[in-house]
Design an enzyme around this catalytic site. Structure first.
Site, PDB file in Angstrom:
ATOM      1  N   ASP A 233       0.831  -1.200   0.000  1.00  0.00           N
ATOM      2  CA  ASP A 233       0.000   0.000   0.000  1.00  0.00           C
ATOM      3  C   ASP A 233       0.869   1.254   0.000  1.00  0.00           C
ATOM      4  O   ASP A 233       2.102   1.163   0.068  1.00  0.00           O
ATOM      5  CB  ASP A 233      -0.929  -0.007   1.225  1.00  0.00           C
ATOM      6  CG  ASP A 233      -0.161   0.155   2.535  1.00  0.00           C
ATOM      7  OD1 ASP A 233       0.960  -0.372   2.649  1.00  0.00           O
ATOM      8  OD2 ASP A 233      -0.679   0.822   3.445  1.00  0.00           O
ATOM      9  N   GLU A 236       3.487   1.531   2.522  1.00  0.00           N
ATOM     10  CA  GLU A 236       4.577   0.555   2.385  1.00  0.00           C
ATOM     11  C   GLU A 236       4.577  -0.499   3.480  1.00  0.00           C
ATOM     12  O   GLU A 236       5.622  -1.005   3.861  1.00  0.00           O
ATOM     13  CB  GLU A 236       5.942   1.268   2.378  1.00  0.00           C
ATOM     14  CG  GLU A 236       5.960   2.524   1.545  1.00  0.00           C
ATOM     15  CD  GLU A 236       7.350   3.041   1.265  1.00  0.00           C
ATOM     16  OE1 GLU A 236       7.946   3.628   2.165  1.00  0.00           O
ATOM     17  OE2 GLU A 236       7.848   2.824   0.154  1.00  0.00           O
TER      18      GLU A 236
END
Ligand SMILES: *[C@@H]1O[C@H](CO)[C@@H](O)[C@H](O)[C@H]1NC(C)=O
Ligand SMILES: *[C@@H]1O[C@H](CO)[C@@H](O)[C@H](O)[C@H]1NC(C)=O
Ligand SMILES: *[C@@H]1O[C@H](CO)[C@@H](O)[C@H](O)[C@H]1NC(C)=O
Length: 608
Positions: A233, A236
């Site tokens: 995402d 991270e």
């Protein structure tokens, strides 16, 4: 930016400590506040700052006029080669922040750079600042180089476009990281397409066809082929499918298809439109029965996340009205989601104590966040205001506000007795809502204003207890988020990307998207050691120790990863550890799972 993977274990321990510390501070703060600061409804009366001055609407105006130039200067200082804080960065390379330790953000992320340059390109194409063109051309050259730079995610033709970050001298970053991150190519395509559209309108199709289209096609072909594969995402941390990523991929494919059509690239038109229909279908699946958007399909959190607000503002198209299929800022779903997300921060940050239950509050990435202590973020708080300003732009344009059963709770914050219905601009309900929602939006800006140090520098976060700026200084994305929210407050919106009139296909084609399978493995590690998985299928990198997938330590000692695997198959796999370049496999035999035909699957293992 976020968890530093190499120090994942240290982070897991540090966060426990921080939680405890927060608990203590929180109680102290409660105590201090009860006798120092009288309860004030910010929403109705404005907030009193430390000097006793009212910082209501008026001070938002003055903040905007001082912070606008400061944010622009701060943003430009972080772009090579001549930005005053970007020494060492190649031309057109955006550093995330000049901070080199705790955290070290002196890298260039494709996501951050593309969002920053979208802001710059919008300023250029709108005529607000025509001096920016050479910088935009530098960005184009820099990104063309990065696209071709082979990196741990692969080469330009084998997955390398999903690499999240590079060194600022345009070489590959080869350390452990949460990769791939598949929002980067989509956001870069969106930035380049907005420049391409301006160039075409100004008679320079040659540069578009010969240079920009080549780059845009690489990114969009990657998106078209990989949108249904697992991704980390935007923070991270979670590898699964992610609302922000899916939403920006959908947008990029739609506007890419329109550009392809203008350039006579008919095969790309068909490919991008076909995939965009499937992506739009998939996008609907993030909406949940508790009336908000689940930010990630994996990760094991509530799913309330700034991810969803950022998706709404970065896919805003004022021509699309309040369309809920694309989660437009004024759609009933996006407004319901905004309320649930904002409310999740009311009680967890002590700087929000005492604010009325319908007042603006400081917000962060997600309520479970512990990174750097888990604090409000400037860009998250600005994003809420921006979604509301975008909504106001559309309501004022269409001269009505629709309240549905889905958005009722959002509107009841301003008018407890309101009922579902459409309120035209001739009604007092419309006038009152417009005014109250404008004040609500201004409240979020006012909070960031209150916690902006003198001089206007914007870090990444501000402390949940003291409000002091913290984590990375001069975060380029924070500056970009200030510029876009100020533009929206003025009623400015970016050119349309084609969201108007889109229909969600009645059946979703997610063929190849597979079944989300979560691997949990309880494994004790030493500092700097990480856990990976590889196995018998492409999605598990075909038994390659070099390309094995890194698990997240967010729930240490349980390491976790969600990855989409082919439905109805038997898959073999093993976990492995990497420490100081040494690979240690689990003992034999191979592990095996049967991936179901539908739904999802969670496997719970212990290292052996
Ligand atoms: C087209 O745009 C590119 C990029 O800014 C520029 O280098 C080139 O000179 C332009 N061509 C013309 C004919 O204006
Ligand atoms: C992980 O394994 C250890 C050692 O076997 C055990 O004590 C612990 O309870 C396990 N933790 C979880 C969350 O399963
Ligand atoms: C793993 O644990 C989760 C809950 O912790 C459970 O829902 C799931 O069924 C378990 N998986 C298996 C294969 O037993």
């Amino acid at each position: 930016m976020s968890a530093i993977w190499t120090f994942a274990l240290a982070f897991a321990f540090a966060s426990l400590f921080v939680w405890q510390q927060d608990g203590v501070d929180l109680q102290l703060m409660d105590f201090r506040r009860t006798w120092l600061v009288p309860f004030t409804s910010f929403f109705e009366q404005g907030v009193e700052d430390v000097t006793g001055e009212r910082s209501g609407i008026k001070s938002v105006d003055s903040y905007v006029s001082s912070e606008g130039p400061a944010a622009k200067a701060g943003l430009l200082a972080n772009i090579g080669p001549s930005g005053s804080k970007a020494s060492g960065a190649k031309a057109g390379v955006v550093i995330a922040s000049p901070s080199t330790s705790n955290p070290n953000y002196l890298y260039t992320w494709v996501r951050d750079s593309s969002l920053v340059f979208k802001t710059i390109i919008d300023q250029f194409t709108s005529g607000a600042d025509t001096s920016l063109r050479p910088l935009i051309d530098d960005f184009v050259t820099a990104e063309a180089k990065l696209q071709q730079t082979t990196n741990p995610s692969g080469s330009v033709s084998s997955g390398g476009l999903g690499e999240p970050k590079f060194n600022i001298d345009e070489t590959a970053f080869t350390g452990d990281w949460g990769r791939p991150q598949r929002d980067g190519p989509a956001l870069r395509a969106t930035a380049l397409i907005s420049y391409a559209n301006w160039l075409r309108a100004n008679g320079n199709t040659t540069f578009v066809s010969n240079t920009l289209w080549q780059m845009i096609k690489l990114d969009l072909d990657y998106v078209a082929s990989n949108w249904n594969q697992a991704t980390f995402d935007l923070w991270e941390e979670v590898s699964s499918s992610s609302f922000f990523t899916t939403a920006v991929q959908h947008r990029a494919l739609r506007e890419g298809s329109a550009l392809a059509s203008a350039l006579g690239q008919s095969a790309s038109v068909t490919n991008y439109n076909t995939q965009a229909d499937s992506v739009l279908c998939f996008l609907q699946s993030y909406w949940n029965s508790n009336s908000y958007i689940t930010a990630n399909t994996g990760g094991g959190r509530s799913g309330k996340d700034s991810n969803t607000i950022l998706a709404s503002i970065h896919t805003f198209d004022s021509a699309a009205g309040c369309d809920a299929a694309t989660f437009q800022p004024c759609s009933d779903k996006a407004l319901a989601n905004l309320k649930v997300y904002v409310d999740s921060f009311r009680s967890i940050y002590s700087i929000n104590k005492g604010i009325a239950s319908n007042g603006a509050v400081a917000v962060g990435r997600y309520p479970e966040d512990v990174y750097m202590g888990g604090n409000p973020w400037y860009l998250s708080t600005f994003a809420v205001a921006e979604q509301l300003y975008d909504a106001l732009i559309v309501w004022n344009k269409q001269k009505s506000i629709a309240v549905t059963s889905t958005s009722l709770a959002f509107f009841q914050q301003f008018s407890p007795s309101i009922t579902a219905g459409t309120y035209s601009s001739s009604t007092s309900t419309f006038t009152t809502l417009i005014s109250d929602i404008k004040s609500f939006a201004d409240g979020f800006v006012a909070l960031n204003a209150k916690y902006t140090p003198s001089g206007g520098g914007l870090a990444e976060q501000y402390d949940r207890n003291s409000g002091a700026a913290t984590s990375a200084v001069d975060l380029t994305w924070s500056y970009a988020s200030a510029l876009t929210v100020f533009a929206a407050r003025q009623g400015t919106s970016s050119p349309s990307w084609g969201a108007s009139g889109l229909k969600v296909p009645s059946t979703c084609n997610t063929a190849g998207s597979g079944i989300p399978v979560t691997f949990n493995v309880n494994a004790t590690t030493q500092l700097g050691e990480n856990i990976y998985v590889t196995g018998s299928v492409d999605a598990l990198k075909n038994w390659s120790p070099d390309n094995a997938l890194l698990l997240s330590s967010a729930k240490y000692p349980v390491w976790s990863l969600t990855v989409n695997l082919p439905a109805s198959t038997s898959v073999q796999y093993k976990f492995l550890r990497k420490f100081n370049g040494q690979v240690t496999w689990e003992s034999d035999p191979n592990r095996q799972i049967s991936v179901p035909a539908s739904g999802s699957f969670t496997e719970n293992d212990s290292w052996r």
